[in-house]
Write a protein that holds these residues in place. Structure first.
Motif, short mmCIF file in Angstrom:
data_model
loop_
_atom_site.label_atom_id
_atom_site.label_comp_id
_atom_site.label_asym_id
_atom_site.label_seq_id
_atom_site.Cartn_x
_atom_site.Cartn_y
_atom_site.Cartn_z
N ALA A 59 0.85 -1.19 0.00
CA ALA A 59 0.00 0.00 0.00
C ALA A 59 0.88 1.24 0.00
O ALA A 59 1.69 1.44 0.91
CB ALA A 59 -0.91 0.00 1.22
N GLY A 60 0.76 2.05 -1.02
CA GLY A 60 1.50 3.30 -1.06
C GLY A 60 2.93 3.19 -1.52
O GLY A 60 3.71 4.12 -1.34
N GLY A 61 3.32 2.04 -2.11
CA GLY A 61 4.67 1.92 -2.63
C GLY A 61 4.91 2.88 -3.78
O GLY A 61 4.04 3.05 -4.64
N ASP A 62 6.07 3.52 -3.80
CA ASP A 62 6.34 4.54 -4.81
C ASP A 62 7.24 4.04 -5.94
O ASP A 62 7.65 4.80 -6.81
CB ASP A 62 6.97 5.78 -4.17
N GLY A 63 7.55 2.72 -5.91
CA GLY A 63 8.41 2.17 -6.96
C GLY A 63 9.86 2.53 -6.83
O GLY A 63 10.64 2.31 -7.75
N LYS A 64 10.25 3.09 -5.67
CA LYS A 64 11.63 3.53 -5.48
C LYS A 64 12.37 2.69 -4.45
O LYS A 64 13.34 3.13 -3.86
CB LYS A 64 11.65 5.00 -5.06
N GLY A 65 11.89 1.46 -4.21
CA GLY A 65 12.60 0.59 -3.28
C GLY A 65 13.96 0.19 -3.82
O GLY A 65 14.24 0.34 -5.02
N SER A 66 14.81 -0.30 -2.94
CA SER A 66 16.15 -0.71 -3.35
C SER A 66 16.06 -1.87 -4.33
O SER A 66 15.45 -2.89 -4.05
CB SER A 66 16.96 -1.13 -2.11
N GLU A 67 16.66 -1.72 -5.50
CA GLU A 67 16.55 -2.73 -6.55
C GLU A 67 17.55 -3.86 -6.32
O GLU A 67 18.65 -3.66 -5.80
CB GLU A 67 16.77 -2.09 -7.92
N GLU A 68 17.14 -5.05 -6.74
CA GLU A 68 17.98 -6.24 -6.57
C GLU A 68 17.86 -7.09 -7.83
O GLU A 68 16.77 -7.25 -8.39
CB GLU A 68 17.50 -7.03 -5.34
N SER A 69 18.99 -7.63 -8.28
CA SER A 69 18.99 -8.54 -9.43
C SER A 69 18.90 -9.97 -8.93
O SER A 69 19.72 -10.41 -8.11
CB SER A 69 20.27 -8.35 -10.26
N LEU A 70 17.90 -10.70 -9.40
CA LEU A 70 17.65 -12.07 -8.97
C LEU A 70 17.66 -12.98 -10.19
O LEU A 70 17.12 -12.63 -11.24
CB LEU A 70 16.30 -12.17 -8.27
N SER A 71 18.24 -14.15 -10.05
CA SER A 71 18.27 -15.09 -11.17
C SER A 71 17.02 -15.97 -11.17
O SER A 71 16.34 -16.13 -10.16
CB SER A 71 19.53 -15.96 -11.09
N PHE A 72 16.70 -16.55 -12.31
CA PHE A 72 15.64 -17.54 -12.45
C PHE A 72 16.06 -18.53 -13.52
O PHE A 72 17.00 -18.28 -14.29
CB PHE A 72 14.29 -16.88 -12.81
N ASP A 73 15.38 -19.67 -13.59
CA ASP A 73 15.70 -20.64 -14.63
C ASP A 73 14.44 -21.44 -14.98
O ASP A 73 13.34 -21.13 -14.50
CB ASP A 73 16.86 -21.56 -14.22
N ALA A 74 14.62 -22.46 -15.80
CA ALA A 74 13.47 -23.23 -16.28
C ALA A 74 12.73 -23.97 -15.16
O ALA A 74 11.58 -24.38 -15.33
CB ALA A 74 13.92 -24.23 -17.35
N ALA A 75 13.38 -24.15 -14.02
CA ALA A 75 12.75 -24.84 -12.90
C ALA A 75 11.93 -23.89 -12.01
O ALA A 75 11.23 -24.35 -11.10
CB ALA A 75 13.80 -25.55 -12.05
#
Length: 419
Positions: free
Chosen positions: A179-195
């Motif tokens: 609620a009320g998030g401004d889209g300016k949170g600390s960004e993080e790079s996360l991996s994903f894969d076919a699983a």
């Protein structure tokens, strides 16, 4: 869906980090305040479910993969949350990244894990590992996976961009207030894969499904415009010498999917508690004649409301003493039911005021005509309404009656059969 767990936790304010800096040691018979807990997170790498302990690779200021697994033990009233629902350690897959709220050992003499110097979280572990990876606060009040943590604090993950090739790649995202998030949170790079599992409503999809639907590209980058989701986060070895990067195991695209996961986990936990009995601690004992007594006990928190509803006035019940690990101490040859005190629940009351984390706020008065040694003030017990299933527990989950020793809480290779 009503969880005592969520109602007890959602009302809590964000932890005051300054208040948690000073190490705190819980006292017997008192639920410790959450705001005094030390907070950290790490990867689950070992579980000893029968003794409610395990090890985490704790995230610190250095290279994550080099951090030694750090032992932890659940407090008797410590709560485990998985997929936004009550859980047992056995429910959580190894590799899951967990958020921890923990304290110093209440009684170092009987700690089920190593006792460390109080300032251990401030020490530099060297070899690029940094500080904070082995805190002395290793007795856990609250252990929760990422989605449970976000639901408790009212957060979501907002997906900013996906980069993909051969059904695997990276997502740029930030954890923010729902609620009320401004889209300016600390960004993080996360991996994903076919699983990586992707949950939408009652569907379980994979990355290839999103590509086929045109929601994600088959190759290259695409903006996701801050799409709000919940994530399951794990860790796995990473290419390119990256010091710390976490991996997405699950993506829940909508509230229906999140609620479905919570419902499934809740049903698993309800069946588990009915077979192992509800944990509690003894507040007071009124002794009568010839072994009669009335025991006042507070039921521990973190369970589904339907379990507490089975504790009613005049209901027949069984009560048995247990270890701080919640392992039954008087098992006999047929399990705890053989040695437990039998009687009737005389009263069920709701304790007034704010309910601390770890407590249900529900107090029962149990009358028995043959009280056992384990039922004394501040001691831990388990209680079972007679309507719950009378099953025999596996050998590793109770101690032999009459042959208990302190060494039983630290299993050695001697626990294995000799062939």
């Amino acid at each position: 869906m009503r969880f005592i767990l969520l109602s007890a936790v959602l009302g809590l304010l964000t932890l005051d980090a300054a208040g948690a800096d000073e190490a705190f040691r819980p006292e017997a018979g008192k639920f410790p305040p959450l705001e005094k807990a030390h907070s950290y997170r790490g990867e689950l790498v070992f579980v000893d479910h029968a003794n409610r302990r395990g090890s985490l690779r704790v995230e610190g200021s250095g290279v994550f993969r080099r951090n030694d697994p750090h032992p932890f033990a659940m407090l008797p009233y410590g709560m485990v949350c998985y997929h936004g629902a009550p859980a047992d350690l056995r429910d959580i897959p190894l590799g899951t990244v967990l958020h921890v709220r923990a304290f110093l050992p209440p009684d170092p003499k009987i700690s089920a894990v190593p006792v460390l110097p109080v300032n251990n979280k401030e020490k530099d572990a060297n070899h690029s590992r940094g500080t904070g990876i082995a805190p002395a606060e290793n007795h856990v009040l609250l252990l929760e996976d990422e989605v449970s943590h976000c639901l408790r604090e009212g957060n979501v993950w907002k997906l900013k961009e996906v980069e993909i090739k051969n059904n695997e790649g990276m997502i740029l995202a930030s954890r923010e207030a729902k609620a009320g998030g401004d889209g300016k949170g600390s960004e993080e790079s996360l991996s994903f894969d076919a699983a990586t599992r992707i949950w939408r409503g009652r569907e379980c999809l994979d990355v290839a499904d999103l590509v086929a639907e045109g929601l994600w590209p088959a190759s290259g980058k695409k903006s996701l415009n801050g799409q709000a989701v919940q994530l399951g986060i794990t860790w796995k070895p990473t290419l390119g010498g990256v010091f710390t990067r976490f991996h997405i195991s699950d993506i829940w695209l909508d509230d229906t999917a999140v609620q479905r996961a919570a419902h499934n986990q809740t049903e698993t936990h309800k069946a588990f508690i009915r077979s192992r009995w509800m944990p509690a601690w003894v507040d007071a004992v009124e002794y009568g004649k010839f072994g009669r007594a009335t025991v006042t006990a507070t039921l521990f928190g973190g369970m589904d409301a339907s379990l507490y509803a089975d504790f009613k006035k005049s209901v027949p019940a069984l009560m048995n003493g247990v270890e701080n690990t919640l392992k039954h101490t008087e098992g006999g040859t047929a399990g705890p039911a053989q040695m437990a005190a039998r009687g009737t629940i005389r009263d069920v009351t709701q304790v007034p005021g704010e309910v601390p984390l770890g407590s249900s706020g529900i107090q029962i008065r149990f009358e028995t005509d043959l009280i056992t040694e384990g039922m004394r003030p501040t001691r831990i017990v388990r209680v079972r309404p007679a309507s719950w299933p009378d099953v025999h527990l596996p050998r590793e989950e109770h101690l032999d009656s009459g042959s208990f020793s302190l060494e039983d809480r630290f299993p050695t290779p001697a626990i294995f059969p000799k062939y």
